[in-house]
Write a protein that holds these residues in place. Structure first.
Motif, short mmCIF file in Angstrom:
data_model
loop_
_atom_site.label_atom_id
_atom_site.label_comp_id
_atom_site.label_asym_id
_atom_site.label_seq_id
_atom_site.Cartn_x
_atom_site.Cartn_y
_atom_site.Cartn_z
N PRO A 187 113.08 119.77 -15.05
CA PRO A 187 113.74 119.83 -13.48
C PRO A 187 114.17 121.87 -13.32
CG PRO A 187 115.24 118.63 -14.83
CD PRO A 187 114.10 118.93 -15.30
N TYR A 188 113.86 122.18 -14.82
CA TYR A 188 113.88 123.66 -15.00
C TYR A 188 112.99 124.61 -14.64
CZ TYR A 188 118.39 123.76 -17.50
OH TYR A 188 119.69 123.27 -17.69
N LEU A 189 111.75 123.83 -14.69
CA LEU A 189 110.28 123.66 -14.42
C LEU A 189 110.25 123.91 -12.95
CD1 LEU A 189 108.34 122.39 -16.68
CD2 LEU A 189 107.89 125.04 -16.50
N ILE A 190 110.73 123.10 -12.20
CA ILE A 190 110.97 123.44 -11.20
C ILE A 190 111.23 123.84 -10.22
CG2 ILE A 190 111.33 121.23 -9.25
CD1 ILE A 190 108.68 120.43 -10.66
N ILE A 191 112.59 124.18 -10.98
CA ILE A 191 113.49 125.03 -10.41
C ILE A 191 113.04 126.42 -10.10
CG2 ILE A 191 115.15 126.62 -10.31
CD1 ILE A 191 117.54 123.87 -11.63
N GLY A 192 112.38 126.32 -11.47
CA GLY A 192 111.34 127.94 -11.54
C GLY A 192 110.14 128.44 -10.82
N ALA A 193 109.51 127.28 -10.53
CA ALA A 193 108.30 126.75 -9.53
C ALA A 193 109.27 126.75 -8.08
CB ALA A 193 107.45 125.78 -9.73
N ARG B 290 116.05 128.97 -18.75
CA ARG B 290 115.09 129.10 -19.29
C ARG B 290 113.83 129.30 -19.10
NH1 ARG B 290 117.46 123.69 -21.07
NH2 ARG B 290 115.53 123.26 -22.17
N LEU B 291 113.05 129.72 -20.47
CA LEU B 291 112.13 130.06 -20.21
C LEU B 291 110.93 129.49 -19.52
CD1 LEU B 291 111.07 130.56 -24.25
CD2 LEU B 291 110.63 132.42 -22.20
N SER B 292 111.57 127.35 -19.36
CA SER B 292 110.68 126.78 -18.43
C SER B 292 111.12 127.52 -16.79
CB SER B 292 111.27 125.74 -18.79
OG SER B 292 112.84 125.75 -18.74
N SER B 293 111.83 127.85 -17.23
CA SER B 293 111.79 128.51 -15.18
C SER B 293 111.27 130.26 -14.82
CB SER B 293 113.84 128.65 -14.92
OG SER B 293 114.51 127.40 -14.71
N MET B 294 111.49 131.23 -15.84
CA MET B 294 111.47 131.93 -16.17
C MET B 294 109.59 132.59 -15.91
SD MET B 294 113.27 134.50 -15.65
CE MET B 294 112.30 135.91 -15.62
N ILE B 295 108.78 131.32 -16.92
CA ILE B 295 107.17 131.55 -16.11
C ILE B 295 107.23 131.68 -15.14
CG2 ILE B 295 105.28 130.71 -16.90
CD1 ILE B 295 107.32 131.80 -19.77
N PRO B 296 107.30 130.19 -14.01
CA PRO B 296 107.12 130.16 -12.42
C PRO B 296 107.15 131.67 -12.25
CG PRO B 296 107.97 128.48 -13.71
CD PRO B 296 107.94 129.09 -14.72
N ILE B 297 108.46 131.98 -12.53
CA ILE B 297 108.80 133.13 -11.67
C ILE B 297 108.40 134.73 -11.97
CG2 ILE B 297 110.98 134.62 -10.78
CD1 ILE B 297 112.35 132.29 -11.64
N SER B 298 107.93 134.48 -13.26
CA SER B 298 107.60 135.28 -13.94
C SER B 298 105.95 136.34 -12.70
CB SER B 298 107.52 135.79 -15.59
OG SER B 298 108.79 135.27 -15.42
N GLN B 299 105.49 134.72 -13.07
CA GLN B 299 103.86 135.29 -12.64
C GLN B 299 103.81 135.18 -11.66
OE1 GLN B 299 101.85 131.46 -12.11
NE2 GLN B 299 99.92 131.48 -12.07
N ILE B 300 104.87 134.77 -10.72
CA ILE B 300 104.69 135.65 -9.50
C ILE B 300 105.47 136.68 -9.05
CG2 ILE B 300 105.93 134.89 -6.71
CD1 ILE B 300 103.69 132.93 -7.59
#
Length: 288
Positions: free
Chosen positions: A173-179, A219-229
């Motif tokens: 879910p944190y990945l999806i939130i980050g996405a 979570r790191l899983s949320s931050m990665i896609p946010i950071s990428q953008i």
């Protein structure tokens, strides 16, 4: 505009989903072949450098968020493992996750991921030994933990699938939130604004990002896609990495949990140490 944002979300989410499932399954399958008993013996060994390396390895192969690290820390203290080694694990465990590091490598590049891994590992070791040398061990409360038992199973394909599904419930879910957040930033926030306000010339954003990240529970899983953008939009790498490290390394829920096992002075020192780790790492990335 909203259609482009939705398409961006689907693209990011699909890429992360495939990566998450494949990597999670592979790591879960490998868990049964990791010699935990040997690693624990190295952690309690007299050779401090080997023990420190073992602590980093143990942190790497036990993918926990900052909060779920605490029971393991208490268990290590209960086993009378050296205080410095326990602190190395405490600092390293939330920020060195093999699944997230792989996703980071794909999203942000393997050079960034390699530097991030080296910096967080080295800082964890240095800070852990410094705290031990300064006698902070006396600030650990006498906590007896019940209801926690360390279990290491021999994983097969069925157990690996089960573990992957469990991880999907807790982390995905944190990945999806980050996405979703990343897609909104990508579609609605002007590139010119991000590059001008958060661009490379503004070095002072690094300590500010480190301070902002600590009370957040990202979570790191949320931050990665946010950071990428954010990086694609022109935000400097330094403050992005400072935010990633500080938010993963010392979240507010973790600090509250640490108060139950550490005295106030050690909790404050822990938070300041994470701030130093994230700020200096951010400046190193600023110079890369």
């Amino acid at each position: 505009m909203w259609l482009d944002t939705f398409k961006s979300f689907l693209s990011i989410a699909l890429e992360l989903t495939v990566l998450f499932i494949v990597i999670s399954f592979f790591i879960s399958l490998l868990q049964g072949y990791i010699p935990y008993e040997k690693i624990e013996k190295k952690l309690a060994g007299k050779n401090k450098l080997i023990a420190a390396f073992a602590a980093i390895v143990f942190a790497f192969i036990t993918p926990f968020c900052s909060c779920s690290t605490i029971p393991v820390v208490v268990n290590m203290l209960k086993k009378k493992m050296p205080f410095g080694i326990v602190m190395i694990f405490l600092f390293a465990s939330p920020v060195l996750d093999p699944m997230i590091l792989t996703i980071m490598g794909v999203a942000l590049g393997w050079k960034v991921t390699a530097i991030y891994t080296i910096l967080t590992a080295v800082f964890s070791i240095v800070i852990g030994f410094i705290l031990e040398k300064l006698g902070f061990e006396k600030l650990v409360k006498n906590v007896v933990m019940t209801g926690y038992e360390e279990k290491h199973q021999k994983f097969n394909v069925r157990l690996a699938l089960k573990e992957t599904l469990a991880l999907m419930k807790s982390v995905y879910p944190y990945l999806i939130i980050g996405a979703a957040i990343g897609a909104v930033i990508h579609g609605l926030v002007p590139t010119e604004w991000i590059s001008s306000v958060f661009g490379r010339d503004h070095w002072w954003l690094i300590p500010i990002a480190a301070i902002i990240g600590i009370p957040l529970y990202i979570r790191l899983s949320s931050m990665i896609p946010i950071s990428q953008i954010l990086i694609a939009k022109g935000m400097a790498l330094g403050p992005v990495m400072a935010l990633i490290i500080s938010s993963a390394g010392a979240s507010l829920p973790e600090v509250i949990l640490l108060k139950s096992i550490f005295k106030k002075q050690l909790v404050v020192t822990f938070v300041l140490s994470v701030f130093v780790m994230s700020t200096i790492s951010g400046f190193i990335f600023y110079l890369v």
